[in-house]
Design a protein around this motif. Sequence first.
Motif, short mmCIF file in Angstrom:
data_model
loop_
_atom_site.label_atom_id
_atom_site.label_comp_id
_atom_site.label_asym_id
_atom_site.label_seq_id
_atom_site.Cartn_x
_atom_site.Cartn_y
_atom_site.Cartn_z
N HIS A 60 48.14 2.08 36.99
CA HIS A 60 48.29 1.74 35.53
C HIS A 60 49.53 1.95 34.46
O HIS A 60 49.53 0.99 33.66
CB HIS A 60 46.93 2.27 34.93
N ASP A 61 50.81 2.87 34.87
CA ASP A 61 51.58 3.00 34.12
C ASP A 61 52.75 1.68 34.44
O ASP A 61 53.04 1.30 33.21
CB ASP A 61 52.57 3.80 34.68
N GLU A 62 52.64 0.86 35.30
CA GLU A 62 53.05 0.04 35.65
C GLU A 62 52.24 -1.61 34.63
O GLU A 62 53.27 -2.55 33.87
CB GLU A 62 52.93 -0.94 37.36
N HIS A 63 51.78 -1.11 34.32
CA HIS A 63 50.37 -2.40 33.80
C HIS A 63 51.03 -2.45 32.23
O HIS A 63 51.49 -2.95 31.20
CB HIS A 63 49.26 -2.03 33.55
N HIS A 64 51.14 -0.76 31.62
CA HIS A 64 51.68 -0.53 30.30
C HIS A 64 53.39 -1.09 29.96
O HIS A 64 53.41 -1.70 29.53
CB HIS A 64 51.49 0.65 30.11
N GLY B 120 46.01 -11.31 43.22
CA GLY B 120 47.60 -11.59 43.59
C GLY B 120 48.30 -11.23 42.07
O GLY B 120 49.51 -11.59 41.38
N THR B 121 47.56 -9.94 41.25
CA THR B 121 47.62 -9.42 39.92
C THR B 121 48.56 -8.03 40.15
O THR B 121 48.53 -7.62 39.02
CB THR B 121 46.93 -9.79 39.07
N GLU B 122 49.33 -7.47 41.13
CA GLU B 122 49.93 -6.10 40.92
C GLU B 122 51.28 -5.83 40.27
O GLU B 122 52.09 -7.37 40.19
CB GLU B 122 50.45 -5.93 42.51
N ALA B 123 51.30 -5.22 38.76
CA ALA B 123 52.44 -5.22 38.48
C ALA B 123 53.53 -4.44 38.66
O ALA B 123 53.47 -4.16 39.71
CB ALA B 123 51.55 -4.19 37.00
N GLY B 124 54.91 -4.42 37.93
CA GLY B 124 56.18 -4.42 38.58
C GLY B 124 56.77 -5.50 38.98
O GLY B 124 56.14 -6.82 39.88
N PRO B 125 58.19 -5.54 39.05
CA PRO B 125 59.27 -6.03 39.72
C PRO B 125 59.15 -6.27 41.78
O PRO B 125 59.25 -7.46 42.08
CB PRO B 125 60.57 -5.80 39.80
N GLY B 126 58.90 -4.92 42.43
CA GLY B 126 58.42 -5.59 43.32
C GLY B 126 57.52 -6.34 44.03
O GLY B 126 57.80 -6.53 44.78
N LYS B 127 56.62 -6.19 43.10
CA LYS B 127 55.04 -6.71 43.54
C LYS B 127 55.09 -7.74 43.59
O LYS B 127 54.92 -8.83 44.03
CB LYS B 127 53.62 -6.09 42.92
#
Length: 303
Positions: A255-259, A278-285
């Motif tokens: 959830h931190d990546e979402h914020h 396919g909606t995972e957050a973050g540059p790596g994802k």
Amino acid sequence: MSSVYHDYSSFSNTTTFADAYNNFSTIEGLNPLEKLWGAYYYYIGNDIFATGLLFFCVHEFLYFGRCLPWAIIDRIPYFNKYKIQEAKIPSNKEQWECLKSVLTSHFLVEAFPIWFFHPLCQKIGIQYQVPFPSIWAMALHIAVFFVCEDAWHYWFHRGLHYGAFYKYIHKQHHRYAAPFGLAAEYAHPVEVMLLGTGTVGIPIIWCLITGQLHLFTVCIWIALRLFQAVDAHSGYEFPWSLHHFLPFWAGADHHDEHHHYFIGSYASSFRWWDFVLGTEAGPGKKEKRESKMKIKAESKKSI
């Protein structure tokens, strides 16, 4: 007289809560929690008021009780190494402003429906009498609630990130790009009601379908859901965080990546909706998704 038990003929006169508890102690087969539950309703004497008071106090005590350790940790430098966004420690002013907003929401938005919950329970058949259901029955119900609420939260949360829904409703919750415990319920009243419906509405639907649900189970479910929400907003990642042992559990890092990135990782408790869609957050994802799409496109060209 409360309807928490069917036969008070053997009870002695009651003037204190201790007297009420002693009366329920004479009933064979009740565990200490069931005795406390029965004594509480019997002593209050008004089931509507008793349920409203119980749920309001449970919510306030558990929410702020779970937020307090995170607020203390934020003030202890030793824990900074576990902070996901290490440079963004919430200030006392931010904590205070968030606290005032959350308290306003609790008393002006959430309190009203809580006090009318008992009549609804009676209408649809949610039980509150003693004894409680078996532990296994309650565990099954809570597991179903977690799975269903997670789906509800994913789709409605994702919808709140579109256009006017984000601008006028969900943007308030994203005031803090580095979340902290108290921010779990820092949200627009419309969002509080919309996402809160998943927490309360799903048990109601379950009872309407199955006819089997106890109010104590709802209490435990709400307590666990509150803990999950506060922990997801804590901003801390520990070696002992639950997702290290249950890989499908979302947790604070999810959830931190979402914020942090304002998009993606929409689910509340589990990772599977974001993973599959396919909606995972973050540059790596994001890079991982783009790599998969590239491989898929190249495979189509080669056919």
